[in-house]
Design an enzyme around this catalytic site. Structure first.
Site, PDB file in Angstrom:
ATOM      1  N   LYS A 128       5.240   0.638   9.569  1.00 34.23           N
ATOM      2  CA  LYS A 128       5.034   2.047   9.899  1.00 34.23           C
ATOM      3  C   LYS A 128       6.321   2.591  10.516  1.00 34.23           C
ATOM      4  CE  LYS A 128       0.589   1.645   8.912  1.00 34.23           C
ATOM      5  NZ  LYS A 128      -0.002   2.229   7.677  1.00 34.23           N
TER       6      LYS A 128
ATOM      7  N   SER B  14       0.792   3.702   2.275  1.00 35.22           N
ATOM      8  CA  SER B  14       0.756   4.378   3.575  1.00 35.22           C
ATOM      9  C   SER B  14       2.116   4.918   4.003  1.00 35.22           C
ATOM     10  CB  SER B  14       0.218   3.430   4.652  1.00 35.22           C
ATOM     11  OG  SER B  14       1.137   2.387   4.905  1.00 35.22           O
TER      12      SER B  14
ATOM     13  N   SER C  10       0.838  -1.198   0.000  1.00 36.09           N
ATOM     14  CA  SER C  10       0.000   0.000   0.000  1.00 36.09           C
ATOM     15  C   SER C  10       0.872   1.247   0.000  1.00 36.09           C
ATOM     16  CB  SER C  10      -0.913   0.012   1.230  1.00 36.09           C
ATOM     17  OG  SER C  10      -0.165   0.290   2.401  1.00 36.09           O
TER      18      SER C  10
ATOM     19  N   SER D 285      -3.050   6.802   5.989  1.00 40.19           N
ATOM     20  CA  SER D 285      -2.390   5.726   6.719  1.00 40.19           C
ATOM     21  C   SER D 285      -3.274   5.244   7.854  1.00 40.19           C
ATOM     22  CB  SER D 285      -1.039   6.203   7.283  1.00 40.19           C
ATOM     23  OG  SER D 285      -0.474   5.224   8.124  1.00 40.19           O
TER      24      SER D 285
END
Length: 271
Positions: free
Chosen positions: A147, A92, A90, A230
């Site tokens: 992250k 994010s 993705s 996100s």
């Protein structure tokens, strides 16, 4: 049902390992005894070599165990305790990581963990603010997320008007550019977290603020670099220490999909 590669790998190593050891301890000796008994027979013929070869022949399951066990065991050790590859699914973590980036994750930066159970067996270092970390999603531990570590245990955090506040101090942001060209609703910023400088995307549209939270002991607060796109700790909470997988440290390939060729021009260290 989610595919658990680590569990499948452990089972494959166990099955081939048992086969390998069982043959070495029992079945290989049984074949040797059969050959010895045949050679001790008083009468011999021109067919002796063919018979001996047949008696010495390993069963198919032994051939597979002998061939695959060392390879699977090595893969298990490297993947569990040294480095593991992941693909970014993705956006994010844009602009740091792009969809289709293949990354390498250091599995021992934050300590050695057992495969499947993820139990910590050897402590090494703790995550630091600014690290790009892979972890198991707290809402579904069969899914891996990536992250950036924003808050450490004990930190006070809030997010207000697109600015991150850590223990009452705003994280320094510097405007870089409006990107991409033709998309005036997004801007590229350079943010400083302790000694780590990295780039983030922020939308020019108003965003959702986050009231001040305190990171509990044994937990971490994470956010994506693509701040307005996100799914991170702002929405589902903290990452327990037990869910940590490792530290992402390099991009080694980029592959957007089957319609394109893999590219190695984006090989780089992750900041």
């Amino acid at each position: 049902m989610d595919f658990d590669f680590a569990l499948v790998l452990v089972i494959a190593v166990a099955v081939t390992g048992v086969g390998y050891v069982a043959d070495a301890l029992f079945f290989a000796k049984k074949r040797q005894r059969a050959v010895s008994a045949f050679l001790n027979q008083p009468q011999r013929s021109a067919m002796d070599v063919e018979v001996i070869n047949q008696l010495e022949k390993e069963p198919l399951w032994v051939e597979y165990s002998r061939s695959f066990f060392p390879v699977l065991f090595l893969v298990l050790i490297v993947r569990s305790f040294v480095v593991e590859p992941f693909q970014i699914p993705s956006g994010s973590m844009l602009p740091t990581l792009k969809i289709g980036d293949f990354i390498l994750v250091n599995k021992f930066s934050y300590g050695l963990r057992l495969p499947v159970s993820n139990n910590l067996v050897v402590e090494i270092d703790d995550p630091e603010r600014g690290d790009v970390m892979v972890f198991r999603y707290p809402k579904d531990d069969k899914v891996n997320y990536i992250k950036r570590v924003i808050g450490l245990p004990g930190d006070r955090l809030r997010y207000e008007n697109k600015v991150l506040y850590i223990n009452g101090e705003p994280a320094a942001q510097t405007f870089v550019a409006a990107l991409p060209a033709g998309n005036p609703n997004r801007k590229l910023l350079r943010e400083s977290l302790s000694d780590v400088e990295h780039e983030i995307y922020n939308s020019l549209q108003p965003g959702q603020n986050m009231r001040e939270v305190v990171v509990p002991e044994g937990h971490y607060f994470v956010m994506g670099d693509n701040r307005d796109h996100s799914n991170d700790s702002r929405y589902w909470g903290f990452v327990p220490e037990s869910h940590i997988v490792g530290k992402a440290f390099a991009v080694w390939m980029h592959w957007e999909g089957w319609s394109s060729l893999p590219s190695f021009s984006s090989v780089r260290v992750i900041q």
